[in-house]
Design a protein around this motif. Sequence first.
Motif, mmCIF file in Angstrom:
data_model
loop_
_atom_site.group_PDB
_atom_site.id
_atom_site.type_symbol
_atom_site.label_atom_id
_atom_site.label_comp_id
_atom_site.label_asym_id
_atom_site.label_seq_id
_atom_site.Cartn_x
_atom_site.Cartn_y
_atom_site.Cartn_z
ATOM 1 N N HIS A 70 0.842 -1.205 0.000
ATOM 2 C CA HIS A 70 0.000 0.000 0.000
ATOM 3 C C HIS A 70 0.876 1.254 0.000
ATOM 4 O O HIS A 70 0.634 2.199 -0.777
ATOM 5 N N ARG A 73 2.729 1.782 -3.325
ATOM 6 C CA ARG A 73 1.780 2.228 -4.351
ATOM 7 C C ARG A 73 1.417 3.691 -4.165
ATOM 8 O O ARG A 73 1.372 4.476 -5.118
ATOM 9 N N ASN A 74 1.177 4.095 -2.931
ATOM 10 C CA ASN A 74 0.720 5.456 -2.677
ATOM 11 C C ASN A 74 1.838 6.493 -2.810
ATOM 12 O O ASN A 74 1.584 7.641 -3.163
ATOM 13 N N THR A 166 -1.310 -1.306 -7.881
ATOM 14 C CA THR A 166 -2.747 -1.446 -7.634
ATOM 15 C C THR A 166 -3.230 -2.804 -8.112
ATOM 16 O O THR A 166 -4.033 -3.473 -7.439
ATOM 17 N N LEU A 169 -2.373 -5.274 -5.579
ATOM 18 C CA LEU A 169 -3.212 -5.150 -4.389
ATOM 19 C C LEU A 169 -4.603 -5.743 -4.602
ATOM 20 O O LEU A 169 -5.173 -6.357 -3.686
ATOM 21 N N THR A 170 -5.162 -5.549 -5.803
ATOM 22 C CA THR A 170 -6.527 -6.016 -6.047
ATOM 23 C C THR A 170 -6.638 -7.530 -6.027
ATOM 24 O O THR A 170 -7.752 -8.059 -5.978
ATOM 25 N N GLU A 173 -6.914 -7.360 -1.894
ATOM 26 C CA GLU A 173 -7.525 -6.253 -1.170
ATOM 27 C C GLU A 173 -8.739 -5.705 -1.905
ATOM 28 O O GLU A 173 -8.775 -5.686 -3.143
ATOM 29 N N SER A 177 -10.729 -0.570 0.727
ATOM 30 C CA SER A 177 -9.485 -0.533 1.506
ATOM 31 C C SER A 177 -8.400 0.236 0.761
ATOM 32 O O SER A 177 -7.669 1.036 1.356
ATOM 33 N N ILE A 178 -8.302 -0.004 -0.535
ATOM 34 C CA ILE A 178 -7.277 0.661 -1.342
ATOM 35 C C ILE A 178 -7.500 2.169 -1.354
ATOM 36 O O ILE A 178 -6.567 2.955 -1.146
ATOM 37 N N LEU A 182 -5.245 5.018 0.446
ATOM 38 C CA LEU A 182 -4.703 6.021 -0.473
ATOM 39 C C LEU A 182 -4.916 7.431 0.063
ATOM 40 O O LEU A 182 -3.978 8.235 0.154
#
Length: 288
Positions: A70, A73-74, A166, A169-170, A173, A177-178, A182
Amino acid sequence: MSNTTQAALWMIGAIIAFTTMAIAGRSVSAELDTFEIMLFRSLIGIVIVLAVASYSGAIRTIRFRKLRLHLLRNICHFTGQNLWFYAIITIPLAQVFALEFTTPIWVMLLSPLILQERLTGLGLIAALIGFVGIVIVARPDPTNLSPGLLAAAGCAVFFALSAIFTRKLTRTEGITSILCFLTLTQAVFGLVCAGYDGDIAVPSRAILPWVVVISVAGLVAHFCLTKALSLAPASTVMPLDFVRLPAIAVVGMVLYDEPLEVLVFAGAVLIFLGNYINIRHVGRRVQN
């Protein structure tokens, strides 16, 4: 109404939202720097995401697992978004959007390194065509290569990294939540980066509505794009996204007296062609 027609209407909504966000970004740039824009955009985003999640019942699905992924990614998204806001302030909007369209090409090139996805010969040809388009748009020589152009090109790379992470993550998650993580992390990033000098500008009454527009338009744009992709194949939807370029070029000409440059459109056509070849190729591989 067919799914394709519905997808086209959702894409019109995405185009309007992306264009509106660019106009709003320029409108607040006289008072706020890019870090401050991201800070207030994220704070408003937190309220919106939590309100929608609470109303829909999705707030119970929020789980903060895979925190390292996370965070990575962010960071990429935060960097890309700051570069995008800087670019729309400093160079013509049409150039920003043309270079931003290279994001799918970077996704294709970087995915084998991060997701271990196979890069095909046709994919390399598509990438080469796209990069010729980049050169035409950017015209990289000492007289034309500006920080704004570098920012626009760089934002596409970081948006591509954000998209790849992302995708990872998908796999485990949920979207709520993402989005929640974020907005929370980007608010923290914005606070740290905007406040490192002890001076954070607060939006005045005149620009506060534009700050709200930036936050809402960003969420609406990505929702419309996601909805369109759920109704029609990417090979149908993504070419419609390129309508953003002539739309923003007209906006730039009318509102900011920016010239309509033939080379920008010529480069954008090659970038579009590279993306389209890759989308069609990937679509055939999935069907097979």
